[in-house]
Design an enzyme around this catalytic site. Structure first.
Site, PDB file in Angstrom:
ATOM      1  N   GLU A  61       0.876  -1.079   0.112  1.00 34.43           N
ATOM      2  CA  GLU A  61      -0.052   0.017  -0.043  1.00 34.43           C
ATOM      3  C   GLU A  61       0.743   1.383  -0.049  1.00 34.43           C
ATOM      4  OE1 GLU A  61      -3.050   0.130   3.327  1.00 34.43           O
ATOM      5  OE2 GLU A  61      -3.480   2.166   2.610  1.00 34.43           O
TER       6      GLU A  61
ATOM      7  N   LYS B  84      -6.646  -0.372  12.010  1.00 35.13           N
ATOM      8  CA  LYS B  84      -6.058  -0.816  10.869  1.00 35.13           C
ATOM      9  C   LYS B  84      -4.926   0.194  10.261  1.00 35.13           C
ATOM     10  CE  LYS B  84      -5.551  -1.088   5.993  1.00 35.13           C
ATOM     11  NZ  LYS B  84      -4.638  -0.233   5.192  1.00 35.13           N
TER      12      LYS B  84
ATOM     13  N   ASP C 195       5.164 -13.978  11.652  1.00 40.04           N
ATOM     14  CA  ASP C 195       3.877 -14.648  11.300  1.00 40.04           C
ATOM     15  C   ASP C 195       2.661 -13.642  11.567  1.00 40.04           C
ATOM     16  OD1 ASP C 195       1.572 -15.916  11.111  1.00 40.04           O
ATOM     17  OD2 ASP C 195       2.063 -17.754  12.216  1.00 40.04           O
TER      18      ASP C 195
ATOM     19  N   HIS D 110      -3.069  10.317  -0.502  1.00 38.07           N
ATOM     20  CA  HIS D 110      -3.256   8.827  -1.203  1.00 38.07           C
ATOM     21  C   HIS D 110      -3.679   9.204  -2.636  1.00 38.07           C
ATOM     22  CE1 HIS D 110      -3.836   5.856   1.578  1.00 38.07           C
ATOM     23  NE2 HIS D 110      -4.106   6.895   2.611  1.00 38.07           N
TER      24      HIS D 110
END
Ligand code: NAD
Length: 429
Positions: free
Chosen positions: A65, A249, A265, A375
């Site tokens: 991203e 997030k 992991d 963005h």
């Protein structure tokens, strides 16, 4: 890119010039998972400006991203005058041994409690090297899950194991399997599942930072306004799980990028983070300590101080600097070297600092100009490339898309076609 690699070589002594640091051979890949047909590459980047517990660190990030690396570096610059400070708990993992069909769960719990010293001694004998390193099984806890159920009486034994520098899943699972029959016999029940819990709430990292208004200010934003807006955004997440999910997030943007770069992991950490957000200690909300109990909470909160902002992140972070993919992935080992990480607690500290940084950057952007401007500028470049632009044409197409605010794939193709035609006309024969 070569200049960045040279800078990194000068700072770390690691020679990255002319090589792809994240590369994995097909042979190594074939040894990692099943049915391999190739490898799959992602960008490998370095977030800068991080001062964590008084030490500078390059933060390796692997992520698909756009804007995460920039956001982390930007927020780390704001935090830099005092840096991030961290506290790591002992690296304590929990192994679960489930016992079903127990007729008398209270008698089972008593028998297991009496046998705890002997069970722990047996468990320690199974991992002598871990014990020599200062880790190993340290406690045993009995929980009654059901007196009567489709599985009869159900008891679960939690084995608390200090895993030192390992993430610990295999270590924990091995110990649980080894003790299960003994535990089932003591409880007069049947051994069920024997595996670690990813809700490793005893293995947490706490990251704090203090940021002055002057650092929060921008060309078109007043520092005190940003401070108030970020604190209000934090309260929104504390009141509303719908917002808390997105807030978290933003934290995982930074955390996961470090975990992927260092071969961890990340599914285990994600599972633990969200389970902790839903079950961890409730924080006082608007003076009511019980207000959010049982709800899904933000992993990091921000409060106004007299002169700026104070941020705190608390989350479980089961990471390792030995074992797992580190056996086989040279890129992951190199990422640890670039960051100067020798032990698991430093890795947790850096991943946590990256998470608090990306959280701050997102809140600051949301509270001021909104995140779309940044963005969209990056997105426009991606669309320009996808439309076929190369070289300086990428910037020209992206600039036009961003300027008109119409950042879409078909517009990118149109703009590219027009600019390309114009440049052909201008080219002398
Ligand atoms: P591992 O199996 O490679 O074991 C780590 C080894 O490192 C141990 O043998 C230990 O003796 C050794 N070691 C050397 N130096 C050490 C030190 N300083 N501190 C601690 N140990 C040291 O790895 P692991 O950490 O037990 O397991 C991690 C792996 O398990 C990951 O690949 C993970 O994906 C996988 N896994 C995860 C889950 C889950 O999260 N639910 C379940 C199963 C497997």
């Amino acid at each position: 890119m070569e200049e960045r690699r040279r800078t990194l070589r000068e700072a770390t002594g690691l020679d990255l010039v002319g090589i792809d640091p994240g590369a994995l051979t097909l042979e190594a890949a074939d040894g990692m998972i099943e049915n391999v047909i190739g490898t799959y590459a992602l960008p490998f980047a370095i977030a800068t400006n991080f001062l964590v517990d008084g030490r500078d660190a390059f933060i390796p990030m692997v992520v698909e991203e756009a804007s995460i690396v920039a956001a982390a570096s930007n927020a780390a610059r704001m935090a830099r005058p005092r840096g991030f400070t961290t506290t790591a708990s002992a690296p304590m993992m929990i192994g679960q041994i489930q016992i079903t069909h127990v007729d008398d769960v209270d008698a089972a719990a008593r028998a297991l409690a009496e046998a705890t010293p002997a069970l722990l001694a047996d468990a320690r004998r199974l991992v002598p090297r871990l014990a020599e390193r200062g880790g190993g099984p340290v406690a045993l806890e009995v929980r009654v899950l059901a007196r009567e159920s489709l599985d009869g009486g159900v008891v679960v034994v939690h084995l608390h194991i200090d895993c030192r520098d390992a993430m610990g899943a295999n270590l924990v699972n091995t110990l649980c399997e080894a003790l299960a029959d003994q535990v089932a016999a003591l409880a007069h029940g049947r051994a069920g599942l024997k595996i670690l819990s990813n809700l490793c709430d005893a293995r947490t990292i706490t990251v704090r930072c203090e940021i002055d208004d002057a650092q929060l200010a921008g060309p078109d934003a007043d520092g005190a306004d940003v401070r108030r807006a970020v604190a209000a955004a934090s309260r929104f997440a504390e009141l509303d799980p719908y917002r808390a999910a997105t807030h978290n997030k933003g934290i995982m943007n930074g955390v996961d990028a470090v975990l992927v770069a260092t071969g961890q992991d990340w599914r285990a950490v994600e599972a633990g983070a969200h389970a902790y957000a839903a079950t961890g200690p409730a924080m006082p909300i608007l003076g009511d300590p019980g207000a959010q109990r049982g709800s899904y909470r933000p992993l990091a909160v921000w409060r106004e101080t007299a002169t700026g902002l104070s941020g705190e992140l608390v989350m479980p972070l089961a990471v390792g600097t030995v074992g797992g993919a580190l056996h086989v992935h040279p890129g992951a080992r190199l990422a640890l070297e670039i960051a100067g990480i020798e032990h698991a607690d430093r890795l947790a500290a850096l991943a946590g600092a990256a998470g608090l940084a990306t959280n701050l950057a997102a809140l600051r952007a949301l509270a001021t100009e909104g995140i779309q401007r940044g963005h969209m500028a990056l997105h426009a470049r991606g669309l320009a490339r996808a439309a076929g632009a190369t070289g300086d044409m990428v910037e020209r197409v992206a600039a036009e898309l961003a300027a008109t605010g119409d950042v879409k794939a078909d517009r990118a193709r149109e703009v590219l076609a027009r600019l390309a035609a114009a440049s052909v006309l201008k080219t002398p024969p």
